[in-house]
Design a protein around this motif. Structure first.
Motif, PDB file in Angstrom:
ATOM      1  N   PHE A  89       0.828  -1.197   0.000  1.00 39.03           N
ATOM      2  CA  PHE A  89       0.000   0.000   0.000  1.00 39.03           C
ATOM      3  C   PHE A  89       0.866   1.252   0.000  1.00 39.03           C
ATOM      4  CE2 PHE A  89      -3.193  -2.795   2.273  1.00 39.03           C
ATOM      5  CZ  PHE A  89      -4.106  -2.813   1.230  1.00 39.03           C
ATOM      6  N   THR A  90       0.311   2.301  -0.558  1.00 39.66           N
ATOM      7  CA  THR A  90       0.922   3.614  -0.387  1.00 39.66           C
ATOM      8  C   THR A  90       0.476   4.190   0.957  1.00 39.66           C
ATOM      9  OG1 THR A  90      -0.902   4.840  -1.395  1.00 39.66           O
ATOM     10  CG2 THR A  90       0.844   4.027  -2.874  1.00 39.66           C
ATOM     11  N   GLU A  93      -3.119   5.281   0.855  1.00 43.75           N
ATOM     12  CA  GLU A  93      -4.085   4.183   0.939  1.00 43.75           C
ATOM     13  C   GLU A  93      -4.260   3.717   2.385  1.00 43.75           C
ATOM     14  OE1 GLU A  93      -3.504   2.169  -3.499  1.00 43.75           O
ATOM     15  OE2 GLU A  93      -2.133   1.643  -1.858  1.00 43.75           O
ATOM     16  N   ARG A  96      -6.490   6.252   4.087  1.00 44.66           N
ATOM     17  CA  ARG A  96      -7.872   6.154   3.610  1.00 44.66           C
ATOM     18  C   ARG A  96      -8.586   4.949   4.197  1.00 44.66           C
ATOM     19  NH1 ARG A  96      -5.587   7.464  -2.083  1.00 44.66           N
ATOM     20  NH2 ARG A  96      -5.604   9.756  -2.073  1.00 44.66           N
ATOM     21  N   ASP A 109     -11.678  13.690   0.835  1.00 44.15           N
ATOM     22  CA  ASP A 109     -10.446  13.005   1.210  1.00 44.15           C
ATOM     23  C   ASP A 109      -9.725  13.784   2.314  1.00 44.15           C
ATOM     24  OD1 ASP A 109      -8.164  11.547   1.333  1.00 44.15           O
ATOM     25  OD2 ASP A 109      -7.745  11.578  -0.814  1.00 44.15           O
ATOM     26  N   THR A 111      -6.841  12.672   3.609  1.00 44.09           N
ATOM     27  CA  THR A 111      -5.496  12.104   3.676  1.00 44.09           C
ATOM     28  C   THR A 111      -4.435  13.141   3.983  1.00 44.09           C
ATOM     29  OG1 THR A 111      -6.110  10.358   2.125  1.00 44.09           O
ATOM     30  CG2 THR A 111      -3.758  10.778   2.435  1.00 44.09           C
TER      31      THR A 111
END
Length: 258
Positions: A89-90, A93, A96, A109, A111
């Motif tokens: 995963f980044t 991600e 999130r 979002d 993030t």
């Protein structure tokens, strides 16, 4: 309030927690301290509904033992000692995933805003496994923040539950993370944190629960709990409060006091 009464946990034939009582209120950091093996993490896991227990535990009036997972996820986010991530995963991600677990899944979002709170602005596109252990820990804190973004929601206070949140961090980032927790509490949220650093605990906690051998020995203000007698008994070694070492330098950051 987040509270437990007569709470016990048994793993197999071994009793881990022994009918203890615990309480934390919104608006301050409540620290849980004590020696290794005293039951600190098990208490957190019971309070968050992750292990079965006997007795009672309530989070803002919700019966933890009977609550559905989504009900708890909407009111509290958990930062564990270690969170294994098996897939590439980044950072974005990971954060999130936290937002998707809370009430703001479809509200834009969060993030970058969550990463900015933990000092990781611009880290979103990076791969999680390329980060240092301390950076990964802060990403996980950003995930928890994104899950319960507002310290206070329509139903009342939300909660950050942190298990050794600064264990892998340098001094500057320890202060930064504890500052994030303090700000969340000052804005009306609840924070419960397992801590090993007693100096950081004294600087940031409004209430402290001292554990030993599966019991809460005492709970109250830092001044009430951090006494020579209480700490020496719990940790089974001689400890003195407010005494600098006889030899060598003694370093205590001052920026956290502001």
């Amino acid at each position: 309030m987040l509270e437990a009464k007569n709470l016990s946990v048994r793993f197999g034939r071994r009793d881990i927690l022994h009918g203890l009582s615990f309480a934390a209120k919104p608006g301050e950091i409540t620290a849980i301290v004590g020696p290794n093996g005293s039951g600190k993490t098990t208490l957190l896991r019971a309070l968050t509904g992750d292990v079965p227990f006997t007795g009672a535990a309530h989070l803002e009036g919700i019966d933890v033992a009977r609550a559905k997972p989504w009900e708890l996820a909407a009111r509290r986010a958990v930062l564990a000692q270690f969170t294994g991530v098996a897939f590439p995963f980044t950072v974005a991600e990971i954060v999130r995933l936290g937002q998707a677990s809370g009430l703001r899944a479809g509200q834009g979002d969060l993030t970058e805003r969550a990463l900015a709170r933990v000092g990781l602005t611009g880290f979103g596109p990076r791969h999680y496994h390329d980060l240092s252990g301390g950076e990964q820990q802060r990403v996980q804190l950003a995930r928890a923040i994104a899950q319960i973004w507002a310290p206070v929601g329509e139903a009342g206070a939300n909660w950050l539950i942190l298990d050794e949140p600064v264990a892998s961090l340098d001094i500057a980032h320890q202060l930064e993370v504890m500052g994030v927790a303090r700000d969340f509490a000052r804005d009306g949220g609840g924070v419960v944190a397992v801590m090993h650093d007693l100096n950081l605990t004294a600087m940031f906690a409004g209430s402290v629960a001292l554990m030993a051998q599966g019991r809460v020995v005492t709970q109250g203000s830092v001044d009430r709990v951090f006494t020579d007698a209480h700490l020496s008994s719990a940790y089974a070694c001689e400890l003195r409060v407010n005494t600098t070492p006889a030899r060598g330098p003694f370093l205590l950051p001052h920026t956290a006091i502001a």
